[in-house]
Design a protein around this motif. Sequence first.
Motif, PDB file in Angstrom:
ATOM      1  N   LYS A 142       0.988  -1.059  -0.018  1.00 24.82           N
ATOM      2  CA  LYS A 142       0.022  -0.020   0.001  1.00 24.82           C
ATOM      3  C   LYS A 142       0.814   1.195   0.014  1.00 24.82           C
ATOM      4  CE  LYS A 142      -3.691  -1.947   2.730  1.00 24.82           C
ATOM      5  NZ  LYS A 142      -4.391  -1.834   4.030  1.00 24.82           N
ATOM      6  N   ILE A 143       1.751   1.335   0.709  1.00 22.78           N
ATOM      7  CA  ILE A 143       2.716   2.632   0.926  1.00 22.78           C
ATOM      8  C   ILE A 143       3.732   2.837  -0.378  1.00 22.78           C
ATOM      9  CG2 ILE A 143       4.653   3.673   2.177  1.00 22.78           C
ATOM     10  CD1 ILE A 143       3.599   2.006   4.629  1.00 22.78           C
ATOM     11  N   LEU A 144       4.021   1.527  -0.750  1.00 22.73           N
ATOM     12  CA  LEU A 144       4.940   1.666  -2.128  1.00 22.73           C
ATOM     13  C   LEU A 144       3.887   2.346  -3.135  1.00 22.73           C
ATOM     14  CD1 LEU A 144       6.930  -1.703  -2.342  1.00 22.73           C
ATOM     15  CD2 LEU A 144       7.935   0.528  -2.448  1.00 22.73           C
ATOM     16  N   ASP A 145       2.477   1.850  -3.191  1.00 15.59           N
ATOM     17  CA  ASP A 145       1.729   2.278  -4.206  1.00 15.59           C
ATOM     18  C   ASP A 145       0.898   3.580  -3.834  1.00 15.59           C
ATOM     19  OD1 ASP A 145       1.219   1.878  -7.075  1.00 15.59           O
ATOM     20  OD2 ASP A 145      -0.915   0.788  -6.164  1.00 15.59           O
ATOM     21  N   TRP A 146       1.835   4.601  -2.826  1.00  8.97           N
ATOM     22  CA  TRP A 146       1.045   5.622  -2.319  1.00  8.97           C
ATOM     23  C   TRP A 146       0.459   6.369  -3.296  1.00  8.97           C
ATOM     24  CZ3 TRP A 146       2.572  10.584  -3.532  1.00  8.97           C
ATOM     25  CH2 TRP A 146       1.909  11.717  -2.685  1.00  8.97           C
ATOM     26  N   GLU A 147       1.146   6.620  -4.607  1.00  7.83           N
ATOM     27  CA  GLU A 147       0.339   7.614  -5.283  1.00  7.83           C
ATOM     28  C   GLU A 147      -1.016   7.255  -5.703  1.00  7.83           C
ATOM     29  OE1 GLU A 147       1.172   9.271 -10.052  1.00  7.83           O
ATOM     30  OE2 GLU A 147       2.583   7.768  -9.079  1.00  7.83           O
ATOM     31  N   PHE A 148      -1.335   6.029  -5.748  1.00  9.57           N
ATOM     32  CA  PHE A 148      -2.628   5.658  -6.081  1.00  9.57           C
ATOM     33  C   PHE A 148      -3.623   5.041  -4.903  1.00  9.57           C
ATOM     34  CE2 PHE A 148       0.235   4.631  -9.615  1.00  9.57           C
ATOM     35  CZ  PHE A 148      -0.558   5.442 -10.711  1.00  9.57           C
ATOM     36  N   THR A 149      -3.084   4.599  -3.687  1.00 11.81           N
ATOM     37  CA  THR A 149      -3.815   4.325  -2.613  1.00 11.81           C
ATOM     38  C   THR A 149      -4.060   5.225  -1.638  1.00 11.81           C
ATOM     39  OG1 THR A 149      -1.773   3.569  -1.552  1.00 11.81           O
ATOM     40  CG2 THR A 149      -2.632   1.747  -2.561  1.00 11.81           C
ATOM     41  N   ALA A 150      -3.239   6.397  -1.490  1.00 10.35           N
ATOM     42  CA  ALA A 150      -3.522   7.431  -0.697  1.00 10.35           C
ATOM     43  C   ALA A 150      -4.717   8.121  -0.929  1.00 10.35           C
ATOM     44  CB  ALA A 150      -2.539   8.595  -0.694  1.00 10.35           C
ATOM     45  N   PRO A 151      -5.281   8.362  -2.195  1.00 11.44           N
ATOM     46  CA  PRO A 151      -6.313   8.940  -2.561  1.00 11.44           C
ATOM     47  C   PRO A 151      -7.739   8.065  -2.112  1.00 11.44           C
ATOM     48  CG  PRO A 151      -5.201   9.238  -4.187  1.00 11.44           C
ATOM     49  CD  PRO A 151      -4.322   8.252  -3.442  1.00 11.44           C
ATOM     50  N   LYS A 152      -7.443   6.869  -1.815  1.00 12.21           N
ATOM     51  CA  LYS A 152      -8.547   5.817  -1.411  1.00 12.21           C
ATOM     52  C   LYS A 152      -8.726   5.788   0.030  1.00 12.21           C
ATOM     53  CE  LYS A 152      -7.866   3.046  -5.533  1.00 12.21           C
ATOM     54  NZ  LYS A 152      -7.144   1.682  -5.937  1.00 12.21           N
ATOM     55  N   GLN A 153      -7.911   6.560   0.769  1.00 12.04           N
ATOM     56  CA  GLN A 153      -8.016   6.643   2.225  1.00 12.04           C
ATOM     57  C   GLN A 153      -7.717   5.212   2.928  1.00 12.04           C
ATOM     58  OE1 GLN A 153      -9.311   9.597   4.239  1.00 12.04           O
ATOM     59  NE2 GLN A 153      -7.975  10.041   2.651  1.00 12.04           N
ATOM     60  N   VAL A 154      -6.835   4.675   2.495  1.00 14.02           N
ATOM     61  CA  VAL A 154      -6.409   3.232   2.748  1.00 14.02           C
ATOM     62  C   VAL A 154      -5.888   3.309   4.423  1.00 14.02           C
ATOM     63  CG1 VAL A 154      -6.306   2.061   0.801  1.00 14.02           C
ATOM     64  CG2 VAL A 154      -4.073   3.015   1.811  1.00 14.02           C
ATOM     65  N   PRO A 320      -1.602   9.132   4.356  1.00 11.85           N
ATOM     66  CA  PRO A 320      -1.722  10.583   4.172  1.00 11.85           C
ATOM     67  C   PRO A 320      -1.581  10.782   2.846  1.00 11.85           C
ATOM     68  CG  PRO A 320       0.021  10.550   5.509  1.00 11.85           C
ATOM     69  CD  PRO A 320      -0.320   8.867   5.284  1.00 11.85           C
ATOM     70  N   GLY A 321      -2.205  12.014   2.212  1.00 10.26           N
ATOM     71  CA  GLY A 321      -1.749  12.673   1.235  1.00 10.26           C
ATOM     72  C   GLY A 321      -0.714  13.762   1.584  1.00 10.26           C
ATOM     73  N   VAL A 322       0.127  14.013   0.571  1.00 12.64           N
ATOM     74  CA  VAL A 322       1.387  14.860   0.890  1.00 12.64           C
ATOM     75  C   VAL A 322       1.358  16.117   0.078  1.00 12.64           C
ATOM     76  CG1 VAL A 322       3.890  15.029   1.248  1.00 12.64           C
ATOM     77  CG2 VAL A 322       2.672  12.809   1.724  1.00 12.64           C
ATOM     78  N   VAL A 323       1.430  17.231   0.585  1.00 14.96           N
ATOM     79  CA  VAL A 323       1.177  18.551  -0.121  1.00 14.96           C
ATOM     80  C   VAL A 323       2.807  18.914  -0.266  1.00 14.96           C
ATOM     81  CG1 VAL A 323       0.842  20.884   0.106  1.00 14.96           C
ATOM     82  CG2 VAL A 323      -0.876  19.274   1.028  1.00 14.96           C
ATOM     83  N   GLY A 324       3.106  18.979  -1.494  1.00 11.58           N
ATOM     84  CA  GLY A 324       4.499  19.710  -1.817  1.00 11.58           C
ATOM     85  C   GLY A 324       4.515  21.086  -1.490  1.00 11.58           C
ATOM     86  N   PHE A 325       5.340  21.532  -0.724  1.00 10.15           N
ATOM     87  CA  PHE A 325       5.504  22.991  -0.591  1.00 10.15           C
ATOM     88  C   PHE A 325       6.922  23.656  -1.065  1.00 10.15           C
ATOM     89  CE2 PHE A 325       3.340  26.539   1.860  1.00 10.15           C
ATOM     90  CZ  PHE A 325       4.011  27.513   1.525  1.00 10.15           C
TER      91      PHE A 325
END
Length: 972
Positions: A142-154, A320-325
Amino acid sequence: MFCKGKAALAAGSSSSLSSFFTIQSCGVATSLYRSSSITQEVSTIASVKRFLSYSSGLTSVTCSAGILCSLRVYVAAATENPFGSLVTDLPKPGGGTYGKYYSLPKLNDPRVDKLPYSIRYLLESAIRNCDNFQVLKADVEKILDWEFTAPKQVEIPFKPARVILQDFTGVPAVVDLAAMRDAIKRLGGDPDKINPLVPVDLVIDHSVQVDVARTANALHTNMEMEFGRNKERFAFLKWGATAFKNMLVVPPGSGIVHQVNLEYLARVVFNSDGVLYPDSLVGTDSHTTMIDGLGVAGWGVGGIEAEATMLGQPMSMVLPGVVGFKLNGKLRTGVTATDLVLTVTQILRKHGVVGKFVEFYGKGMSELSLADRATIANMSPEYGATMGFFPVDKVTLQYLRLTGRDEKKVEEIEAYLRANNLFIDHEKPQKENIYTSYLELDLDTVEPCISGPKRPHDRVTLKDMKADWQACLDNKVGFKGFAIPKDQQDKVAKFTFNGQPAELRHGSVVIAAITSCTNTSNPSVMLGAGLVAKKATELGLEVKPWIKTSLAPGSGAVTLYLEKSGLTKYLDQQGFSLVGYGCTTCIGNSGELNETVAEVIAHNDLIAAAVLSGNRNFEGRVHPLTRANYLASPPLVVAYAFAGTVNIDFETEPIGVGKGGKAVFLRDIWPSNEEVAEVVQRSVLPEMFRSTYANITKGNEMWNQLASPKGSQYSWDPNSTYVHEPPFFKTMTKDPIGVPSVKNAYCLLNFGDSITTDHISPAGNINKDSPAAKYLMAHGVDRKDFNSYGSRRGNDEIMARGTFANIRIVNKFLKGEVGPRTIHIPSQEKMFIYDAAKRYKDEGADTIILAGAEYGSGSSRDWAAKGPYLQGVKAVIAKSFERIHRSNLVGMGLIPLCFKAGEDAESLGLTGFERYTIHLPDVENIKPGMDVAVTTDDGKKFTCVLRFDTQVELTYFQNGGILHYVLRQLLH
């Protein structure tokens, strides 16, 4: 009691391990689904094992083949890490090795390099702790696939490397652990199982108050009074340091928890028994995030969640999602890190980052000192993020050397982080990571500013401050308004102070405090404050004697470098004398104002002001009599003290009149960046940090002379008003309670937006007329010895009475009246909230709370959930919740419900005088995040979102709370 449940298994083909389990045990049934895309390499038995770890009532399961499988067999089988092949030696440059580590590059997975650095920390932890029981191989995927799993609130588990506490939250945590030892013994278990399994650091920093200020002996006098008030609490913590393994207690008078963490406790990289891994932590203070500036992944959690983490439970969290600042350029001269963090806070609040990580990057990041980064990370709770993360780079390493860390350790840290792709080298081309969303700030656009008068994110530029203040006087009562009639705005209250004529107006500064780790950890702004004091003194300015000025740094190193710089004498001369090493004014420990000043403010109903270098300025927090509270950099705190008012335009109005009657402006006393840098360079030295922390755990004379109890179980004193055995576990049974019902509940309180944890569970003064005061007086405590609510968090009797006791709380039932009262609906009587709650409990009636947006924002206070629990509250229905507070409610077994988007109590026509029934499904059908119907006795019906966000949180709820769940786990 052992009960045999049955599992019906519908498995797919050998190539697809998708499975659906319905497991029934002890009256609890739960469904578990694993998708084939994530679990293709995870055996179905591992899924059962993971589920069992969350189901305390389940001790055995019958598989489809009819084989009875014991939980104990599963635990024994789940010991081998499936990622063992990633273990790699970390070589030393001159030969030999530093130790072994789990290598992320050896995964040979291109997704790793695209991950934000903060997510890589979660990935490394999951890989290292993977046992296919508490942490599954599927979780790593799940963490490796973060780009696609994070939006699903896993959901993922996370096992922090350590836990950090301060004493306000640490005392109730140790009280709970002591009570859990008693409970597990009563239920037939082993009390020694209640012991921290990860390192726990507890820093006593929240107890010191500014009783005495503006004198040379203020430090010693305040410490004496601190020990006098808190002797019993301190003795209890001293007992905990010996009764529990793996617990370090840093004595009072040592510094502020987050600054001590930054300068001393942080490991950055652990090396435990030859295994290297990144430092990470959770803390029972929302500003634990300050450590993110050092590249250590850490954030605040509720005390009860921290206790579960101490006892070896993985944290259940939504990936979590990550906001790049992205930061560009560098700060202009005259602009401080405080100005920057207030600007960043406003930007991120507007963007919306609740529940997300914020990760800073870009060339501008390399221009910020570590202390500047720590200031930004510190205020993550104010902008709403879980973390404000700065990955480790050369600036980080320089800071470790500056603060006296061993050179060999710094070399080890760099070697490990570089080898594991957790280090940023700004000298090399950087490819941007993938982020959930992107923000950008040019640092040279940041302007000097302050925030207030009632919220940290209400930023005001200095040039607009006078106009903003005038608008606040005009505006209706609210976050930016006081509704002062025009003919009253220029009121002058004249009085005599120590034989001298004096006067106060709306906006007069009566507290000016250099306080809080947010800024006192930053040498640039601390020495900048000293330079402002020096320049102003030399020009003949003096701070008015009725202003309560104070200096409370976060560590002894600050005192050393201020003394070496030669600036201490100027701060002392203007009343900014050292008052203590602790949080003081920032958390409401500002002490009493001069009696004459207090009377003038109260008698004339003045909007008096406090200016402080803290991170929180909610109404009623800093001091009951300062209704306007502004956050500012330490140099600006000194400047406003000289001005004596917040009603000033620094560009056009003089700050005061100096020698020869000459007008002195802010620009005349403000140091240049070059001046500040020169003083920092010659005054801040590694030896100062080494000497400060060399003997920190050895304590001081007062601490060392303090007698404490002995033994592994605490001997409760029923007459104590500080430490009292809590009732949470006294009636606990071995089996889960299931899903409790909420029927025909009365509304105890009807709130609007932004009810903070300061409103719910204040930390400051105990009002003389409050239920808590009556309790104390009935137990023989004089008013002068009341201390604060924060210091009495080890006593549930006082804290239950102190819940919703903030004198500035606004309850819609009271139609504009401010204060800690409500309407007891059956009798229509107005009374203290505690008294109404007690009457409802005595009558056998459930209660709920209605609230607006951002319910529970502010400090991480488990008592903001424990208190309502003890008052009999079953659920809170709000527009939205602050992250940590929602978690705390879950941890205490309360039901958090959110109105549907676009709806609230007002739009639904709810007055609060109805009776409410929450239609929760039975245990087989309740799901995280599902819609739940709520009906009232007058025929209204509406739908809410059930804010149990994970299956694990539902399990906690069915057990009556997280600690009940943990106890049952340990029993089985």
